[in-house]
Design an enzyme around this catalytic site. Structure first.
Site, PDB file in Angstrom:
ATOM      1  N   ILE A 579     -38.344  -4.222 -97.184  1.00  0.00           N
ATOM      2  CA  ILE A 579     -37.217  -5.062 -97.610  1.00  0.00           C
ATOM      3  C   ILE A 579     -36.261  -5.129 -96.426  1.00  0.00           C
ATOM      4  CG2 ILE A 579     -35.305  -5.304 -99.237  1.00  0.00           C
ATOM      5  CD1 ILE A 579     -36.990  -3.679-101.232  1.00  0.00           C
ATOM      6  N   HIS A 580     -36.023  -6.326 -95.930  1.00  0.00           N
ATOM      7  CA  HIS A 580     -35.365  -6.516 -94.630  1.00  0.00           C
ATOM      8  C   HIS A 580     -34.035  -7.243 -94.764  1.00  0.00           C
ATOM      9  CE1 HIS A 580     -35.326  -7.017 -90.281  1.00  0.00           C
ATOM     10  NE2 HIS A 580     -35.040  -8.295 -90.454  1.00  0.00           N
ATOM     11  N   PRO A 581     -32.983  -6.807 -94.047  1.00  0.00           N
ATOM     12  CA  PRO A 581     -32.915  -5.605 -93.204  1.00  0.00           C
ATOM     13  C   PRO A 581     -32.320  -4.426 -93.961  1.00  0.00           C
ATOM     14  CG  PRO A 581     -31.129  -7.125 -92.674  1.00  0.00           C
ATOM     15  CD  PRO A 581     -31.853  -7.730 -93.827  1.00  0.00           C
ATOM     16  N   GLU A 585     -36.818   0.377 -94.774  1.00  0.00           N
ATOM     17  CA  GLU A 585     -38.012  -0.338 -94.309  1.00  0.00           C
ATOM     18  C   GLU A 585     -38.624   0.319 -93.078  1.00  0.00           C
ATOM     19  OE1 GLU A 585     -37.683  -4.203 -92.470  1.00  0.00           O
ATOM     20  OE2 GLU A 585     -35.571  -3.870 -92.011  1.00  0.00           O
ATOM     21  N   CYS A 605     -34.941  -5.419 -83.517  1.00  0.00           N
ATOM     22  CA  CYS A 605     -35.130  -5.423 -84.967  1.00  0.00           C
ATOM     23  C   CYS A 605     -36.555  -5.808 -85.273  1.00  0.00           C
ATOM     24  CB  CYS A 605     -34.180  -6.427 -85.592  1.00  0.00           C
ATOM     25  SG  CYS A 605     -34.532  -6.835 -87.288  1.00  0.00           S
TER      26      CYS A 605
END
Length: 606
Positions: A579-581, A585, A605
């Site tokens: 699940i970003h950001p 994760e 990232c």
């Protein structure tokens, strides 16, 4: 004398037959003739993951070394027709008869994992998976097979990726790690307002990252209001400075852009800031910002061009409106803003703009968050209204007119009811369009090599291994038809695609440092937060220890604790879409073992 090739047998699976012949044909070299059984796997009955991976490496090695490989069964009529086709072309093939080798069933299982094809014949030409009998004959009839039969050494690169976003970069880096010669072409066509950006794609430059940072800025304003109830006392009037925020965010994004370029350089991936367009099979034209053209060839291609915001197609939209492409680097505060659209992008932007104290209105054609649970969507809308966001429901803009130039200027918007004849008009400083996105697939020459797209949406249909209808062309990311448009999905898909194409490493994975996004703009210490898992090698890499040093560590650990009770393994973590950001994760992308001694500092990232 030239012989005519046989005709395609049509669709169908290879069936069993009592008569098991050798499958030897003129012009073909059979690897396992009758009376001698070939071995591709290691001796012994071991069915461990290590033995399976060794078999996979041997298969990929065979494919790598051979001009043509046919995985066949000696009694299969479809296999025979394919062998006869190559024989008629005078092409020597490596033919592996799976019914005549030890562990043939295991070979076919691993081959199915590599290609997502369970039947024979299964054909590779110059390392490109062509498919079965029908696909091979179709490639022959279109001229593609003859093109694929050209010597692989004639190509400049093993893999060229068009698009330097999350999926493209992930695929490029993984392919380079696996020893391939890789190029990334990335070029951002400026928006109608003239906005462009650096390497990294939508998420990094004009999506998840700046959006969450602006959301964080709005949350800090809310926290200031809440702080009085927790005993904080201050007399100075608090106001938000848009220019300070955007400068800080863009500085952070620039550091990510540089980190991506550095990462490609460290892995010897060629990065070219040019617009890629197919001109013929296996060949693309790269045009830089000065209009200079260069041509490159590759054995295989990955399309990762992503999407761009859609416009209304009304008077004044491209001239005066902005989109998410422009908002996050806007050099001035947008002032009174009309957000057109009811997508999550529209509502997220409206939310943080209102959080800065701006006058924000959302114009909605029909319902909020189409495709989401409508009870939840309406609760979101109700909450936003309670916090100052106004909604104009059942209206669509028909014209945008500039009244005054400025930073911001003044725009008059004329809108009409989507259910009747009523019209309204209002003056705003900024109009932000968030009505959807279009795939960037129509101007890259796909029609010249026969890649099919959905003519309505522009999206590319692919099979379960991201392969298009042209065997040497693959696609990842938001341009895929009927696939989730999510950054972590693109990252994982790109990495797995490279591993399927070029083979995977057996390296085991344990720890990393990370930098929470909320800490970046505030200038808190980088590479201070730490994540580590401990795996039991003798129990399928089951996770038996979990450590995190960082924000919200308790919340993150609680979720993983339940997974560990259910038998969480390293492979399950690898297969999980992050699940970003978020901080959590990081556990889905761990790549370095502590014993390797490799650097675990983070430069970007994803």
């Amino acid at each position: 004398m030239e012989r005519s090739p046989p005709q395609s047998p049509g669709p169908g699976k290879a069936g069993d037959a009592p008569n098991r012949r050798s499958g030897h044909v003129q012009g073909a070299r059979v690897l396992s003739p009758p009376g001698r059984r070939a071995r591709l796997s290691s001796p012994g009955p071991s069915r461990s993951s290590e033995a399976r991976e060794e078999l996979r490496r041997r298969l990929l090695g065979l494919i790598e070394r051979s001009r043509v490989v046919i995985f066949s069964k000696s009694y299969c009529p479809h296999s025979t027709r394919v062998k006869e086709l190559f024989s008629s072309l005078g092409v020597e093939c490596n033919v592996l008869e799976l019914d005549q080798v030890d562990d043939g069933a295991r070979v076919q299982e691993v081959l199915s994992e590599i290609t997502n094809q369970k039947t024979v014949p299964n054909i590779f030409v110059n390392k490109v998976h062509v498919g079965g009998c029908d696909q091979t004959f179709q490639a022959y009839q279109s001229g593609l097979l003859q093109k694929l039969l050209q010597e692989d050494s004639a190509y400049d690169y093993d893999l060229i990726i068009i698009g330097g976003g999350s999926g493209g970069l992930s695929c490029a880096k993984e392919a380079a790690i696996l020893g391939k010669k890789v190029m990334v072409l990335d070029f951002v066509v400026p928006s109608p307002q003239g906005t462009s950006w650096g390497l990294g794609g939508t998420c990094v430059n004009v999506g998840c990252i700046p959006k969450k940072l602006m959301h964080q800025a709005a949350l800090l304003g809310q926290a200031l209001c809440d702080s009085r109830k927790f005993g904080w006392e201050y007399n100075q009037q608090v106001r938000h400075n848009w220019e300070t925020m955007t400068k800080a965010i863009q500085n952070h994004i620039s550091s990510l852009n540089w980190g991506y370029r550095l990462s490609l350089r460290e892995k010897a991936v060629a990065y070219v800031n040019s617009y890629g367009e197919f001109v013929e099979h296996h060949k693309i034209k790269a045009t830089n910002k000065k209009g200079q053209e260069t041509y490159y060839t590759a054995a295989q291609f990955v399309i990762a061009t992503g999407e761009r915001p859609r416009y209304l197609g009304i008077q004044g939209d491209k001239e005066y409106c902005i989109t998410s492409d422009d908002l996050f680097s806007l050099p001035y505060c947008p002032g009174k803003t009309l957000v057109v659209g009811a997508s999550y992008v529209a509502l997220e932007c409206a939310g943080f703009l209102a959080g800065f104290g701006l006058d924000v209105t959302v114009m909605v054609r029909s319902i909020l968050l189409r495709g989401f649970d409508q009870e939840m969507a309406e609760k979101v809308g109700s909450y936003m209204e309670q916090h100052g966001v106004k909604f104009l429901r059942k209206f669509i803009p028909v014209m945008v007119q500039q009244l005054e130039k400025g930073s911001p200027g003044k725009l008059k918007v004329l809108a009409k009811s989507s259910e009747g004849t009523e019209t309204i008009e209002e003056v705003y400083n900024t109009v932000l369009l968030a009505i959807g996105r279009d795939s960037c697939t129509r101007k890259i020459g796909l029609e010249k090599i026969g890649v099919k797209i959905n003519e309505k949406s522009g999206k590319i249909p692919v099979n379960d291994v991201e392969q298009t209808n042209v065997p040497y062309v693959y696609a990842v990311g938001d341009i895929l038809e009927d696939k989730p448009e999510l950054t972590p999905v693109a990252i994982q898909s790109g990495k797995l695609l490279a591993r399927r194409l070029f083979g995977a490493s057996l390296e085991k994975i344990y720890h990393t440092l990370f930098w929470p996004l909320e800490w970046t703009v505030a200038g808190r210490e980088n590479n201070t937060c730490y994540a580590k898992i401990i795996c039991n090698k003798f129990d399928h890499d089951r996770v038996i220890g979990f450590h995190i040093l960082g924000p919200n560590a308790g919340e993150v650990t609680q979720g993983f604790a339940a997974a560990m009770k259910c038998g969480l393994t390293k492979q399950l973590l690898d297969d999980t879409i992050g699940i970003h950001p978020t901080c959590g994760e990081v556990f889905t992308t761990l790549e370095i073992t502590k014993s390797s001694g490799l650097d675990i500092t983070q430069k970007g990232c994803g």
